[in-house]
Design an enzyme around this catalytic site. Structure first.
Site, short mmCIF file in Angstrom:
data_model
loop_
_atom_site.label_atom_id
_atom_site.label_comp_id
_atom_site.label_asym_id
_atom_site.label_seq_id
_atom_site.Cartn_x
_atom_site.Cartn_y
_atom_site.Cartn_z
N HIS A 5 0.69 -1.13 0.16
CA HIS A 5 0.03 -0.14 -0.08
C HIS A 5 0.84 1.20 0.03
CE1 HIS A 5 -3.35 -2.53 2.11
NE2 HIS A 5 -2.24 -3.26 2.48
N TYR A 6 0.19 2.60 -0.32
CA TYR A 6 0.71 3.83 0.21
C TYR A 6 -0.03 4.15 1.35
CZ TYR A 6 -1.99 6.22 -3.35
OH TYR A 6 -2.90 6.84 -4.45
N THR A 7 0.56 5.13 1.96
CA THR A 7 -0.23 5.72 3.21
C THR A 7 -1.13 7.02 2.58
OG1 THR A 7 1.65 7.27 3.61
CG2 THR A 7 1.64 5.14 4.86
N GLU A 70 2.58 -0.96 4.40
CA GLU A 70 2.30 0.55 4.05
C GLU A 70 3.76 1.36 3.84
OE1 GLU A 70 -0.55 2.14 3.76
OE2 GLU A 70 -2.10 0.85 4.77
N HIS A 112 -2.71 -3.05 -3.29
CA HIS A 112 -3.72 -2.72 -2.83
C HIS A 112 -4.69 -2.83 -3.89
CE1 HIS A 112 -6.34 -0.37 0.56
NE2 HIS A 112 -6.57 -1.74 0.53
N ASP A 122 -3.76 2.43 -5.01
CA ASP A 122 -2.66 2.31 -4.63
C ASP A 122 -1.82 0.84 -4.75
OD1 ASP A 122 -4.38 1.87 -2.34
OD2 ASP A 122 -2.40 1.45 -1.16
#
Length: 211
Positions: A5-7, A70, A112, A122
Site C-alpha cells: 500500500h501507500y499511506t 504501508e 492494494h 495504491d
C-alpha cells in the site's frame, strides 16, 4: 499473500498516529518511511486491518490471509511522485524474508488496487514492480508470445476473474490490471494489448512459470 500500500498521508508520523489509533480501525504489519526506516506495527502471525473489503483468487477476506506493508508516501491526494530509493532498498529484504518464511508465491505479492480495484489505486502506477520482479519477489510483466486470443469482452472478464481479480466493477478491474501490468496507459478500456498480457499471464501460470 502480501499486499503493498501507500499511506497517502503527509508524513510517516501522521500515518503511524492513525494506524495506532484504535478508533481509526486501520492498521498494517509494517510501515516503511521514505527514509527507509521500517516500523513493525502488528506481528506477522496476527491479523491487521489493511486491505478492507477485498478479494484475490477466491479469498474474500484478504486481511485473514495476508501481510500488509504501508509505504510512507503522499499518494495521489498529496502529490504523487516516485518512491524513494531508500524506501525501496528497505522493502526488498523485508519482502524477501516474508516470501521465504511464509511460502508466498510471486503471484500473491500484489498491490492494494489489485485486491480492491473498485476502491483503491495504491501503490499506483509509479511503484517499481519490475524492479521488485528482478529480485524474484513478484511476477514480471510477461513477454507476449501469442497475441490476443479473446473474442469478446465477456471472455476477457472471465479470464481476468480466473487470474484473480474481482470483476464486480469491470471498468475499475481493468484499470487495476492496467495499473499493475501496463502503467503507461490506464483508461479502463479493454484493448488488444491488455488482452494479450492477461492471456500470457494465464499461459505462464498454467505452465508453472508464473507462480
Amino acid at each position: 499473500m502480501l499486499v503493498i500500500h501507500y499511506t497517502e498521508m503527509t508524513s510517516a508520523d501522521v500515518a503511524l498516529e492513525r494506524m495506532c489509533d484504535p478508533e481509526a480501525k486501520v492498521s498494517a504489519h509494517y510501515l516503511i518511511s521514505e527514509a527507509g526506516e521500517v516500523t513493525r506495527l502488528v506481528p506477522e502471525e496476527k491479523r491487521a486491518w489493511h486491505a478492507g473489503l477485498s478479494y484475490w483468487r477466491g479469498h474474500k477476506d484478504v486481511n485473514s490471509a495476508s501481510i500488509g506493508i504501508e509505504l510512507d508516501h503522499p499518494g495521489h491526494l498529496h502529490g504523487y511522485r516516485d518512491f524513494s530509493e531508500a524506501q525501496f532498498e528497505a522493502l526488498v529484504p523485508l519482502v524477501a524474508r516474508m516470501v521465504k518464511e511464509h511460502n508466498i508465491p510471486r503471484a500473491n505479492v500484489v498491490g492494494h488496487s489489485d485486491v480492491a480495484p473498485a476502491r483503491k489505486i495504491d501503490p499506483g502506477e509509479l511503484f517499481p514492480w519490475e524492479r521488485l520482479a528482478e529480485y524474484g519477489l513478484c511476477l514480471p510483466t510477461p513477454k507476449i508470445e501469442l497475441g490476443d486470443p479473446f473474442d469478446n469482452d465477456g471472455a476477457f472478464y472471465l479470464a481476468l476473474e480466473r487470474f484473480g481479480y474481482d470483476i464486480t466493477d469491470g471498468h475499475k478491474a481493468v484499470e487495476a490490471f492496467q495499473r499493475r501490468w501496463r502503467p503507461r496507459k490506464i483508461d479502463g478500456e479493454i484493448d488488444g494489448e491488455v488482452r494479450a498480457i492477461l492471456f500470457q499471464l494465464l499461459l505462464d501460470r498454467d505452465r508453472g512459470v508464473a507462480r
